[in-house]
Design a protein around this motif. Structure first.
Motif, short mmCIF file in Angstrom:
data_model
loop_
_atom_site.label_atom_id
_atom_site.label_comp_id
_atom_site.label_asym_id
_atom_site.label_seq_id
_atom_site.Cartn_x
_atom_site.Cartn_y
_atom_site.Cartn_z
N VAL A 1 0.84 -1.20 0.00
CA VAL A 1 0.00 0.00 0.00
C VAL A 1 0.87 1.25 0.00
CG1 VAL A 1 -1.74 1.30 1.28
CG2 VAL A 1 -1.91 -1.18 1.14
N GLY A 2 1.97 1.25 0.77
CA GLY A 2 2.85 2.40 0.83
C GLY A 2 3.53 2.68 -0.50
N THR A 3 3.92 1.64 -1.23
CA THR A 3 4.51 1.83 -2.56
C THR A 3 3.49 2.43 -3.51
OG1 THR A 3 5.99 -0.06 -2.22
CG2 THR A 3 5.64 0.68 -4.49
N PHE A 4 2.26 1.93 -3.47
CA PHE A 4 1.19 2.48 -4.31
C PHE A 4 0.94 3.95 -3.97
CE2 PHE A 4 -3.35 3.53 -4.61
CZ PHE A 4 -3.58 3.31 -5.96
N SER A 5 0.90 4.27 -2.67
CA SER A 5 0.58 5.65 -2.29
C SER A 5 1.72 6.61 -2.61
CB SER A 5 0.24 5.72 -0.80
OG SER A 5 1.38 5.54 0.01
N SER A 6 2.97 6.16 -2.51
CA SER A 6 4.08 7.06 -2.81
C SER A 6 4.17 7.36 -4.31
CB SER A 6 5.41 6.46 -2.32
OG SER A 6 5.71 5.26 -3.00
N ILE A 7 3.76 6.39 -5.14
CA ILE A 7 3.78 6.59 -6.59
C ILE A 7 2.58 7.42 -7.05
CG2 ILE A 7 3.61 5.44 -8.83
CD1 ILE A 7 5.23 3.15 -7.66
N TYR A 8 1.41 7.07 -6.57
CA TYR A 8 0.18 7.70 -7.04
C TYR A 8 -0.38 8.74 -6.08
CZ TYR A 8 -0.53 4.67 -11.08
OH TYR A 8 -0.42 4.05 -12.30
N VAL A 9 -0.70 8.33 -4.85
CA VAL A 9 -1.49 9.17 -3.96
C VAL A 9 -0.73 10.41 -3.51
CG1 VAL A 9 -2.77 9.23 -1.79
CG2 VAL A 9 -2.78 7.16 -3.18
N ALA A 10 0.49 10.23 -2.97
CA ALA A 10 1.22 11.36 -2.40
C ALA A 10 1.48 12.44 -3.45
CB ALA A 10 2.54 10.87 -1.81
N ALA A 11 1.89 12.04 -4.65
CA ALA A 11 2.16 13.03 -5.69
C ALA A 11 0.87 13.65 -6.22
CB ALA A 11 2.94 12.37 -6.83
N ALA A 12 -0.16 12.82 -6.43
CA ALA A 12 -1.42 13.34 -6.97
C ALA A 12 -2.08 14.32 -6.00
CB ALA A 12 -2.37 12.18 -7.27
N LEU A 13 -1.86 14.13 -4.71
CA LEU A 13 -2.43 15.06 -3.73
C LEU A 13 -1.82 16.46 -3.86
CD1 LEU A 13 -2.66 12.78 -0.57
CD2 LEU A 13 -4.57 13.83 -1.78
N LEU A 14 -0.58 16.54 -4.35
CA LEU A 14 0.03 17.85 -4.57
C LEU A 14 -0.69 18.60 -5.66
CD1 LEU A 14 3.86 17.06 -4.33
CD2 LEU A 14 2.34 17.97 -2.56
N LEU A 15 -1.19 17.87 -6.67
CA LEU A 15 -2.00 18.52 -7.70
C LEU A 15 -3.34 18.96 -7.12
CD1 LEU A 15 -1.37 16.16 -10.77
CD2 LEU A 15 -0.34 18.40 -10.29
N ALA A 16 -3.88 18.14 -6.21
CA ALA A 16 -5.17 18.47 -5.60
C ALA A 16 -5.09 19.75 -4.77
CB ALA A 16 -5.67 17.31 -4.75
N VAL A 17 -3.93 19.98 -4.10
CA VAL A 17 -3.77 21.20 -3.30
C VAL A 17 -3.16 22.33 -4.12
CG1 VAL A 17 -3.60 19.93 -1.14
CG2 VAL A 17 -1.51 20.46 -2.40
N LYS A 18 -3.05 22.09 -5.45
CA LYS A 18 -2.62 23.13 -6.41
C LYS A 18 -1.21 23.65 -6.13
CE LYS A 18 -7.36 24.50 -7.40
NZ LYS A 18 -7.41 23.55 -8.51
N LEU A 19 -0.27 22.73 -5.98
CA LEU A 19 1.13 23.12 -5.88
C LEU A 19 1.59 23.71 -7.21
CD1 LEU A 19 3.82 22.83 -4.06
CD2 LEU A 19 4.29 20.88 -5.54
N ASP A 20 2.30 24.82 -7.18
CA ASP A 20 2.85 25.39 -8.41
C ASP A 20 4.27 25.88 -8.17
OD1 ASP A 20 2.56 27.82 -7.06
OD2 ASP A 20 0.61 28.22 -7.97
N ARG A 21 4.88 26.41 -9.23
CA ARG A 21 6.29 26.81 -9.16
C ARG A 21 6.51 27.91 -8.11
NH1 ARG A 21 10.04 26.00 -12.92
NH2 ARG A 21 8.45 25.47 -14.46
N GLU A 22 5.56 28.81 -7.98
CA GLU A 22 5.71 29.92 -7.04
C GLU A 22 5.81 29.45 -5.59
OE1 GLU A 22 3.68 29.95 -9.63
OE2 GLU A 22 4.86 31.42 -10.77
#
Length: 307
Positions: free
Chosen positions: A270-291
């Protein structure tokens, strides 16, 4: 020559499917915890523990059946070290003669048995262990969030915390769904899962931050895909070698670490799945950008004074 980005696996393009899978696993886990609860071990519920030594390794199922037929409640039987050392857990009030009663019953069945010890774990101790262990998990998650926020940025901390909660809830949900015994060894495995999953997430986040700073494009999903693909071989190699060891423990480690190894196997997957998909995708959900990663330039006060 075909660019590296064009040859990458499109992880972020499949994030909707990944979120759906994660959501389903979380829903099943939470439902299992609500309606079935955890099968708490003797460490948390209190009861009697009897350790005996056989002359010849016994059949654990036969021992369990013999004790249940004698109306002992919630019997758990497992080897303890050598195959002739057997640990018997009885979820019932302590009787000073319970050890001799168990040994007499086993001897009457034709076994050569020696009593090693008989101990009682009180319910009050179990309640204290449960409360302290739960607080330990919360403190660990809180420290993780502070660490990630200090090392990266608060949006990374949100993603890491949610990914860790995702992993812990699913592992605990598996134990609830299948009614595996949940004891202190499983709790230790959960803490190890937090550390393992966080390590994988930090590696991915570090590469994401580095790639954002070096890249000249503003397409965050493309940048995230490049970062994840760069760490993919390392992630799979680490997970694969870890699982080899854990499966060896599962098949060869004996009953004492049986559920410990199950928790770690589930946690690594589960941790491997979440580090590849969930953790990174959540950064898009919180709208991480270059600034968020490049500090704004401070205006020169002398320039502001110019007419």
């Amino acid at each position: 020559m075909k660019s590296l980005i064009n040859r990458q696996l499109d992880f972020m393009g499949k994030r909707g499917i990944a979120f759906a899978i994660s959501g389903l696993m979380l829903l099943v886990s939470i439902a299992a915890l609500m309606f079935q609860g955890l099968n708490l071990g003797l460490d948390f519920t209190g009861g009697t523990l009897v350790e005996v030594r056989y002359a010849v390794a016994p059949s654990l199922e036969a021992v369990r059946q013999l004790l249940e037929n004698a109306e002992f409640r919630d019997v758990s039987v497992q080897t303890f070290g050598a195959s002739t050392e057997v640990l018997i857990r009885l979820q019932q009030a302590f009787d000073p003669d319970v050890g001799e009663q168990v040994v007499s019953l086993l001897r009457d069945a034709g076994n050569e048995v020696e009593l090693i010890r008989a101990e009682f774990v009180g319910a009050q101790v179990g309640d204290q262990l449960r409360d302290q262990s739960g607080m330990g998990l919360l403190v660990a998650l809180g420290i993780v969030m502070l660490y990630v926020a200090a090392r990266f940025q608060y949006k990374f901390a949100i993603g890491a915390l949610l990914a860790l909660l995702h992993d812990v809830i699913i592992v605990v949900g598996i134990f609830s769904l299948f009614q595996f015994e949940f004891d202190l060894t499983v709790l230790a495995a959960l803490l190890a899962v937090i550390g393992y999953s966080l390590n994988d997430t930090i590696v991915v986040y570090d590469r994401i931050r580095e790639t954002i700073r070096k890249s000249r494009i503003d397409d965050m999903p493309t940048i995230f895909n490049e970062a994840i693909n760069l760490t993919l071989s390392r992630t799979l190699a680490t997970s694969g070698t870890t699982l080899l060891v854990l499966f060896a423990l599962f098949f060869l480690g004996g009953d004492m670490i049986h559920f410990f190894s199950i928790a770690l196997i589930a946690g690594v997957v589960v941790g491997t799945f979440s580090s590849i998909y969930v953790a990174a995708a959540l950064l898009l959900a919180v709208k991480l950008d270059r600034e968020d990663l490049i500090p704004a330039k401070k205006e020169d006060p002398e320039e502001e004074e110019l007419p």
